[in-house]
Design a protein around this motif. Structure first.
Motif, PDB file in Angstrom:
ATOM      1  N   SER A   1      42.023 -37.182 -15.009  1.00 59.94           N
ATOM      2  CA  SER A   1      41.606 -38.716 -15.491  1.00 59.94           C
ATOM      3  C   SER A   1      40.016 -38.612 -14.871  1.00 59.94           C
ATOM      4  O   SER A   1      39.702 -39.772 -14.225  1.00 59.94           O
ATOM      5  N   LYS A   2      39.094 -37.738 -15.324  1.00 57.46           N
ATOM      6  CA  LYS A   2      38.019 -37.740 -15.083  1.00 57.46           C
ATOM      7  C   LYS A   2      37.182 -38.994 -15.472  1.00 57.46           C
ATOM      8  O   LYS A   2      37.374 -39.456 -16.944  1.00 57.46           O
ATOM      9  N   VAL A   3      36.367 -39.702 -14.872  1.00 55.10           N
ATOM     10  CA  VAL A   3      35.815 -41.113 -15.171  1.00 55.10           C
ATOM     11  C   VAL A   3      34.386 -40.864 -15.638  1.00 55.10           C
ATOM     12  O   VAL A   3      33.587 -40.143 -14.735  1.00 55.10           O
ATOM     13  N   ARG A   4      33.778 -41.492 -16.766  1.00 47.92           N
ATOM     14  CA  ARG A   4      32.309 -41.710 -16.915  1.00 47.92           C
ATOM     15  C   ARG A   4      31.815 -42.724 -15.811  1.00 47.92           C
ATOM     16  O   ARG A   4      32.260 -44.063 -15.899  1.00 47.92           O
ATOM     17  N   GLY A   5      30.861 -42.313 -15.047  1.00 47.19           N
ATOM     18  CA  GLY A   5      30.444 -43.308 -13.859  1.00 47.19           C
ATOM     19  C   GLY A   5      29.541 -44.559 -14.545  1.00 47.19           C
ATOM     20  O   GLY A   5      29.825 -45.520 -13.885  1.00 47.19           O
TER      21      GLY A   5
END
Length: 493
Positions: free
Chosen positions: A80-84
């Motif tokens: 679930s990597k998130v775009r900061g």
């Protein structure tokens, strides 16, 4: 703002250069697109005159020749990597990017899921793509990647990946973020195209570092400052120097991977078309700089912003001290110190004079407008209002929003919304101003001046709330804060 970059020249040269590269490879090119295709605000800050949407406008000039492939790493989906910058997961961003590209009239051919190994979340995303009718392909982990060339460039390596069906001469491979597998997707396609007897090539489009500027040019140093969390470093391209006797600038990761990439291309194509990582690039930004001094000054300001923003991050999170130390070194290399940050001196002087947080906004004509903390407005709100008055030519003493209008809003915040701070935030102030503009011509003029704040710099004597910072950034204002909180608390909203 003094213009230092010819945007129209850049778009024309870039499109022409990419068409030349397509022809070089017989009519088909896989173009790995690094960085942001649109909303490239870093480039617009360090190259004044560069439009944030320049790259997408350039591609629009050759839209009928372009197909877009978006690649995403299955491990990023699983984690679930998130775009900061957006606060959304990479898989959600794939769908967002598709909507944007299609809305601009581009053909989005497919989605590639790289590093696929039956991850449950990746399977769920694939099912979602099926439901939406989106073409998708799977690329798998390859043992020994990237060094075991014999295995990688074989039927058991790239050969196991799905062949991505494409139909346009220029295939732009982009992704939600780094590590998504863009280069591997391009090389896998070269392998499959070659096996099918189809001529195709590969190139890379990265705006920074700019290869034909000096290594320590502030624009290139600003790129190092922007990627300090990735530990990237600009270096002289040794392969280009050896091959051509010409000094060019690249960054460490491309130089480190080039021998492997060259070996792969030799294995696929018989010989590598490139003698250096600089050869792979198609970036013409350096040739569109029309005022070097203006770009140097803009880049220096960006380095200072990066320092203060990183120092604030350390204060908020406790992480990033090594990044601050590296930024301090970059500042020293460029002859910068903290005092030269736009608006800082004026904000600190105002804070000392009033004994409360204060801010300063540097307008496009060079004037500096300050704002103080009052009973009804915080420093960010008062600075914003004073800047709008200055731009609209309204007397500083004029009340655009009466206390009678402000007090009920402040009371509502404390009495009904249970806020401990009655002062209006900038977004609340703008709403109040817009209401006043219906009956007050001065308020209407001030509201119309909002668009003139784009590209201005603001500095605050303390760390302002994140909501205030977001509003400023939405208006296109570059924000920096002194890395200290207004009060000593353990928890700061």
């Amino acid at each position: 703002m003094k213009i230092g970059f010819d945007n129209d020249k850049y778009i024309a040269m870039q499109a022409e250069h990419i068409r030349e590269r397509i022809a070089q490879f017989g009519g088909k090119l896989y173009l790995e697109f690094g960085g942001k295709l649109f909303d490239d605000y870093h480039a617009s800050r360090v190259l004044p005159g560069f439009a944030p949407d320049s790259k997408i406008r350039m591609l629009s000039s050759m839209r009928d020749e372009v197909e877009i492939v978006i690649t995403i790493n299955a491990n990023h989906i699983e984690k679930s990597k998130v775009r900061g910058d957006l606060g959304i997961t990479y898989d959600e961003d794939v769908l967002r990017l598709m909507d944007i590209f299609q809305g601009l009239g581009f053909y989005v051919g497919s989605v590639v899921i790289s590093q696929y190994a039956n991850q449950p979340s990746a399977d769920a995303f694939i099912k979602r793509l099926d439901t939406l009718g989106v073409a998708h392909y799977l690329h798998y982990p390859i043992a020994g990647y990237p060094h075991d060339i014999e295995h990688i460039v074989s039927d058991e390596g790239y050969g196991k990946n799905d062949y991505v069906e494409t139909s346009k001469p220029l295939v732009v491979v982009t992704a939600p973020g780094p590590g998504s597998g863009k280069m591997a997707t391009c090389l896998s396609q070269l392998y499959h195209e070659n096996k099918r007897g189809i001529l195709a090539g590969y190139a890379k489009y990265e705006t920074f570092p700019i290869w034909n500027l000096p290594l320590k040019h502030p624009v290139n140093v600003a790129y190092e400052a922007a990627t300090v969390d990735l530990d990237d470093a600009n270096i002289i391209d040794p392969f280009h120097l050896e091959a051509y006797g010409e000094i060019t600038v690249n960054y460490n990761r491309d130089v480190e991977i080039f021998p492997v990439l060259r070996a792969m291309m030799e294995k696929i194509l018989g010989e590598s078309p490139y003698k250096s990582p600089t050869d792979m690039g198609v970036n013409m930004a350096g040739k569109a700089i029309c005022d070097d001094e203006a770009c140097r000054e803009a880049a220096k300001n960006e380095i200072l912003r990066r320092y203060f923003n990183t120092a604030v991050k350390v204060k908020r999170t406790g992480n990033g001290e090594d990044e601050v130390a590296r930024l301090e070194l970059l500042m020293q290399q460029t002859g910068l110190d903290y005092h030269t940050c736009p608006g800082r001196k004026e904000a600190l002087v105002k804070a000392e004079a009033t004994g409360a947080p204060a801010g300063a906004i540097v307008l496009s004509d060079g004037r500096v407008v300050t704002g103080k903390t009052s009973t009804l407005l915080g420093a960010a709100s008062s600075s914003l209002m004073n800047a709008l008055k200055a731009i609209a030519g309204i007397d500083d003493a004029a009340l655009l929003i009466s206390d009678e209008a402000l007090e009920p809003i402040c009371n509502m915040k404390t009495e009904f919304l249970h806020s401990q701070n009655p002062r209006l935030h900038p977004n609340e102030t703008i709403i109040a101003l817009s209401i006043s503009s219906a009956v007050d011509p001065d308020a209407a003029r001030a509201l119309a001046a909002l668009k003139s704040l784009q590209g201005c710099d603001a500095f605050f004597s303390v760390i302002i709330p994140e909501a205030d910072e977001r509003l400023y950034r939405t208006l296109g204002i570059n924000v920096c804060c002194e890395p200290q909180f207004e009060n000593h608390h353990y928890y700061h909203k």
